[in-house]
Design a protein around this motif. Structure first.
Motif, short mmCIF file in Angstrom:
data_model
loop_
_atom_site.label_atom_id
_atom_site.label_comp_id
_atom_site.label_asym_id
_atom_site.label_seq_id
_atom_site.Cartn_x
_atom_site.Cartn_y
_atom_site.Cartn_z
N ARG A 67 0.84 -1.20 0.00
CA ARG A 67 0.00 0.00 0.00
C ARG A 67 0.87 1.25 0.00
N ALA A 68 1.95 1.23 0.79
CA ALA A 68 2.85 2.39 0.82
C ALA A 68 3.49 2.62 -0.53
N ARG A 69 3.82 1.54 -1.23
CA ARG A 69 4.40 1.67 -2.58
C ARG A 69 3.44 2.38 -3.51
N GLU A 70 2.14 2.06 -3.43
CA GLU A 70 1.13 2.76 -4.23
C GLU A 70 1.08 4.24 -3.86
N GLY A 100 11.22 0.35 -5.04
CA GLY A 100 11.43 1.69 -5.60
C GLY A 100 12.39 2.47 -4.73
N ALA A 101 12.49 3.77 -5.01
CA ALA A 101 13.41 4.63 -4.25
C ALA A 101 12.92 6.05 -4.29
N VAL A 102 13.26 6.80 -3.24
CA VAL A 102 13.05 8.25 -3.18
C VAL A 102 14.36 8.89 -2.74
N GLU A 103 14.42 10.21 -2.84
CA GLU A 103 15.62 10.94 -2.41
C GLU A 103 15.42 11.40 -0.97
N GLY A 109 13.64 -0.39 10.33
CA GLY A 109 14.18 -0.10 9.01
C GLY A 109 13.12 0.02 7.93
N ARG A 110 11.85 -0.05 8.31
CA ARG A 110 10.76 0.06 7.35
C ARG A 110 10.19 1.47 7.26
N GLY A 111 10.80 2.43 7.98
CA GLY A 111 10.21 3.76 8.08
C GLY A 111 10.00 4.44 6.75
N MET A 112 11.05 4.52 5.94
CA MET A 112 10.90 5.19 4.65
C MET A 112 9.96 4.42 3.75
N THR A 113 10.04 3.09 3.79
CA THR A 113 9.16 2.28 2.95
C THR A 113 7.70 2.46 3.34
N CYS A 114 7.38 2.29 4.60
CA CYS A 114 5.99 2.09 5.02
C CYS A 114 5.30 3.33 5.56
N SER A 115 6.01 4.44 5.77
CA SER A 115 5.42 5.58 6.46
C SER A 115 4.13 6.11 5.81
N PRO A 116 4.00 6.17 4.47
CA PRO A 116 2.72 6.66 3.94
C PRO A 116 1.53 5.80 4.37
N ALA A 117 1.71 4.49 4.38
CA ALA A 117 0.61 3.60 4.76
C ALA A 117 0.39 3.59 6.27
N ILE A 118 1.46 3.70 7.06
CA ILE A 118 1.31 3.78 8.52
C ILE A 118 0.49 5.01 8.88
#
Length: 372
Positions: free
Chosen positions: A62-65, A140-143, A353-362
């Motif tokens: 979901r966060a990836r979306e 994926g990746a972000v800056e 270590g999931r903060g950047m990955t999952c934060s939008p969905a959290i």
């Protein structure tokens, strides 16, 4: 409502994003002049591939979306769906990758096992010797160093967002919070997203918080001089991500122990290219406090050796080295720790270590649970 978000990292910023998108006003407080913790000291990876089956994987997907949507709306976050290759150099490593590619949730993760030539066609920079690679299309990746200012600028443009750095919250009040300037900020809902700052106010509110801190070392190189078209991991990453647990991984750990330096520092190689062409590489893990105040050189030497072997060329010179600390929830079934601490205040921390990955969905889950 008028929302008060405490903590300017990616988790706090995503809670602000959710609140503004749902029609609320936000006052966003950060104790530093700019966020300086794990949110800017990471790879910027949106890492679906290794997540545990169940809620963790669902949250990551979901966060990836959401990251893709946010990236289209705010190009400054630097989102790209570049995928990842986990490179396997031995038959035991290939066996773990084969098992992952054959698992029931492999399609959801975007897993495909590629031969060496197929992997090099996807990422020509991988000129080193290896047998196969596990391709994860959904990564994926972000800056990470520029994403937060870009998001804040987009939020400020709505007129419903106020950023107040240099304000450390010292107490909760009946109507909001009081900062170290003596200012009381009033609001209907307080969200504490203080990251690895678990002392002070957080300790007073939750003395037995089920969260630990994790210390790591990372580095960034000079520009590579060519595109690294995917993020890259070595097979040691299999040892640290729950998606790869099983008999094949058990056989790998017995037949192929990590080199002493990698084992001592709980290491894996992750490598992602920044928009300026440099490579972020890492990382180590230390769990026992007190953490060291200095960085040791042997892990960097190991990372350089492994990365150079995969690239088939010397790694560009390291230009930056740093360490960081993040907060990790101790409940293996929880993606983050979310706890109501007063009638109008909730604490959200510990994504690890999931903060950047999952934060939008959290943040989305917080908004839905609290009926924003």
């Amino acid at each position: 409502m008028r929302m008060i978000i405490v903590g300017g990292g990616v988790l706090g910023t995503m809670h602000a994003w959710q609140a503004v998108r749902r029609g609320h006003e936000v006052v966003h407080l950060e104790r530093e002049a700019e966020a300086r913790g794990a949110s800017v000291r990471n790879f910027g990876l949106v890492w679906v591939s290794g997540r545990a089956a169940g809620p963790e994987l669902s949250t990551a997907l979901r966060a990836r979306e959401l990251w893709e949507r946010i990236g289209a709306e705010v190009p400054g976050v630097g989102f790209r769906g570049n995928g990842s290759l986990t490179v396997c150099r031995t038959p035991q490593e290939v066996a773990v990758a084969q098992a992952a590619a054959a698992a029931p949730d492999a399609a959801a993760r975007g897993f495909t096992l590629l031969g060496r030539d197929e992997a090099r066609a996807l990422n020509p920079a991988l000129r080193g010797e290896f047998e196969a690679a596990l391709w994860c299309e959904r990564d994926g990746a972000v800056e990470s160093r520029v994403a937060l200012p870009a998001l804040r600028a987009a939020l400020a443009a709505t007129g419903a967002y106020q950023w107040l750095p240099g304000r450390e919250v010292r107490a909760l009040t009946d109507s909001g919070v009081r900062d170290d300037h003596g200012t009381v900020h009033t609001g209907d809902q307080v969200v504490l997203t203080t990251g690895a700052a678990l002392s002070g106010l957080v300790r007073e509110l939750v003395p037995d918080l089920p969260v630990r801190r994790v210390w790591l070392q990372m580095a960034q190189t000079a520009p590579l001089g060519e595109p690294l078209t995917t993020s890259v991991a070595d097979a040691d990453s299999f040892r640290y991500y729950p998606a790869f647990r099983g008999p094949e991984l058990n056989a790998l750990t017995v037949a192929q122990p990590q080199p002493p330096v990698a084992a001592e520092h709980a290491m894996q190689l992750l490598m992602v290219q920044r928009l300026d062409g440099g490579l972020t590489i890492g990382d180590t893990h230390a769990y026992a406090e007190p953490f060291p105040f200095d960085q040791v050189e042997e892990p960097y030497e190991h990372l350089i050796e492994v990365a150079s072997a995969l690239l088939g060329r010397p790694l560009p010179a390291i230009r930056r080295r740093w360490h960081g600390v993040y907060a990790q929830c101790l409940d293996p079934a929880a993606v983050a720790h979310r706890q109501q601490v007063t009638g109008n205040a909730v604490l959200v921390t510990g994504p690890g270590g999931r903060g950047m990955t999952c934060s939008p969905a959290i943040a989305e889950q917080t908004a839905e649970e609290l009926s924003w």
